[in-house]
Design an enzyme around this catalytic site. Structure first.
Site, PDB file in Angstrom:
ATOM      1  N   CYS A   6      30.318  54.655  45.153  1.00 11.02           N
ATOM      2  CA  CYS A   6      31.805  55.095  45.594  1.00 11.02           C
ATOM      3  C   CYS A   6      32.325  56.124  44.554  1.00 11.02           C
ATOM      4  CB  CYS A   6      32.584  53.711  45.520  1.00 11.02           C
ATOM      5  SG  CYS A   6      33.866  53.936  46.806  1.00 11.02           S
ATOM      6  N   ASP A 130      36.459  42.487  44.701  1.00 14.76           N
ATOM      7  CA  ASP A 130      36.530  43.298  43.209  1.00 14.76           C
ATOM      8  C   ASP A 130      37.345  42.747  42.171  1.00 14.76           C
ATOM      9  OD1 ASP A 130      36.402  45.637  41.689  1.00 14.76           O
ATOM     10  OD2 ASP A 130      37.953  46.733  42.699  1.00 14.76           O
TER      11      ASP A 130
HETATM   12  O1  LIG Z   1      37.514  54.264  42.188  1.00 18.89           O
HETATM   13  C1  LIG Z   1      38.824  54.456  42.468  1.00 18.89           C
HETATM   14  O2  LIG Z   1      39.591  55.097  41.925  1.00 18.89           O
HETATM   15  C2  LIG Z   1      39.731  53.443  43.311  1.00 18.89           C
HETATM   16  C3  LIG Z   1      40.896  53.631  43.396  1.00 18.89           C
HETATM   17  C4  LIG Z   1      41.744  52.856  44.103  1.00 18.89           C
HETATM   18  C5  LIG Z   1      41.054  51.817  45.031  1.00 18.89           C
HETATM   19  C6  LIG Z   1      39.774  51.655  44.869  1.00 18.89           C
HETATM   20  C7  LIG Z   1      39.072  52.363  43.983  1.00 18.89           C
HETATM   21  N1  LIG Z   1      37.528  51.966  43.713  1.00 18.89           N
HETATM   22  C8  LIG Z   1      36.923  50.964  44.038  1.00 18.89           C
HETATM   23  O3  LIG Z   1      36.797  50.074  43.195  1.00 18.89           O
HETATM   24  C9  LIG Z   1      35.882  49.147  43.259  1.00 18.89           C
HETATM   25  C10 LIG Z   1      34.953  48.909  41.900  1.00 18.89           C
HETATM   26  O4  LIG Z   1      34.865  50.093  40.855  1.00 18.89           O
HETATM   27  P1  LIG Z   1      34.040  49.732  39.544  1.00 18.89           P
HETATM   28  O5  LIG Z   1      32.717  49.737  40.015  1.00 18.89           O
HETATM   29  O6  LIG Z   1      34.543  48.716  39.015  1.00 18.89           O
HETATM   30  O7  LIG Z   1      34.368  51.061  38.942  1.00 18.89           O
HETATM   31  C11 LIG Z   1      34.773  49.821  44.191  1.00 18.89           C
HETATM   32  O8  LIG Z   1      34.673  49.203  45.402  1.00 18.89           O
HETATM   33  C12 LIG Z   1      35.587  51.296  44.450  1.00 18.89           C
HETATM   34  O9  LIG Z   1      35.420  51.566  45.932  1.00 18.89           O
END
Ligand SMILES: O=C(O)c1ccccc1N[C@@H]1O[C@H](COP(=O)(O)O)[C@@H](O)[C@H]1O
Length: 211
Positions: A6, A130
């Site tokens: 992502c 998450d």
């Molecule tokens: O990544 C972003 O900036 C974000 C912003 C707003 C909503 C979701 C976002 N990201 C999502 O966060 C999770 C986990 O991220 P990480 O691996 O802990 O960095 C993932 O599902 C992204 O889609």
């Protein structure tokens, strides 16, 4: 297993990550995020993809109209709802989107928060767990307490997210059996700039070769 990477912002990186074996690329459609991309930027990635890969737009508290417009403009085949969207919202959106996959993200603060799961399952295709962060909606790099999720078996497919990295992913998968995993900051140099060496290390750990 589904593997979603992502926060793609750079076309060459999206193409390379899809070739490495990602089953889905995620695009952050949340304007406050440092990983935010417009429909035109998503199109610039999608047009060069030569392998089949899901294209998921990540939204937080957007309107149904805004989401449907971005889906159409950017050629997305899935949406991830990462804000405070209600089950009624998911129901309405799913009716409007037809065959486009609806993924509801739950930012888990406590075991209590997992009780929300069953209210969403009739109205979404997939759930995503998450970690909760008090200031940020996502992309936080914070892990969930995997041991507390060992009895988590929802009635629909689910993706594990939150602070996954090439170094901890096998530890997570030894404890849990999600339908897929979702990584963002754990495979980055800086927000939106993916580190292809880290992505390659992830697929190596998972035993997945190039497509
Ligand atoms: O990544 C972003 O900036 C974000 C912003 C707003 C909503 C979701 C976002 N990201 C999502 O966060 C999770 C986990 O991220 P990480 O691996 O802990 O960095 C993932 O599902 C992204 O889609």
């Amino acid at each position: 297993m589904r593997i979603k990477i992502c926060g793609i912002t750079i076309p060459e990186q999206g193409v390379a990550i899809a070739r490495m074996g990602a089953t889905a690329l995620g695009f952050i459609c949340v304007p406050t995020s440092p990983r935010y991309v417009t429909s035109a930027q998503i199109n610039a990635v999608v047009k060069d993809l030569s392998v089949k890969v899901d294209r998921i737009g990540v939204f937080a508290n957007a309107t149904v109209e805004e989401i449907c417009q971005t889906v159409a403009e950017a050629g997305l085949n899935g949406v991830q709802l990462h804000g405070d969207e209600t089950e009624e919202f998911c129901q309405e959106l799913r009716q409007r989107l037809g065959s486009v996959e609806t993924i509801k993200a739950l930012r888990v603060r406590s075991q209590e928060g997992l009780k929300q799961v069953e209210i969403y399952t009739p109205w979404v295709d997939t759930l995503l767990l998450d970690a909760y962060h008090p200031q940020m909606l996502g992309g936080t790099g914070t892990t969930l307490d995997w041991s507390s999720l060992q009895q988590f078996h929802p009635s629909c497919p689910w993706l594990l997210a939150g602070g996954l990295t090439p170094d901890n992913v096998l530890d997570a998968l030894n404890q849990l059996q999600p339908s897929g995993i979702d990584l963002s900051s754990g495979v980055e140099r800086s927000p939106g700039d993916k580190d292809l060496d880290k992505v390659a290390k992830l697929f190596e750990k998972l035993g997945i070769g190039n497509r």
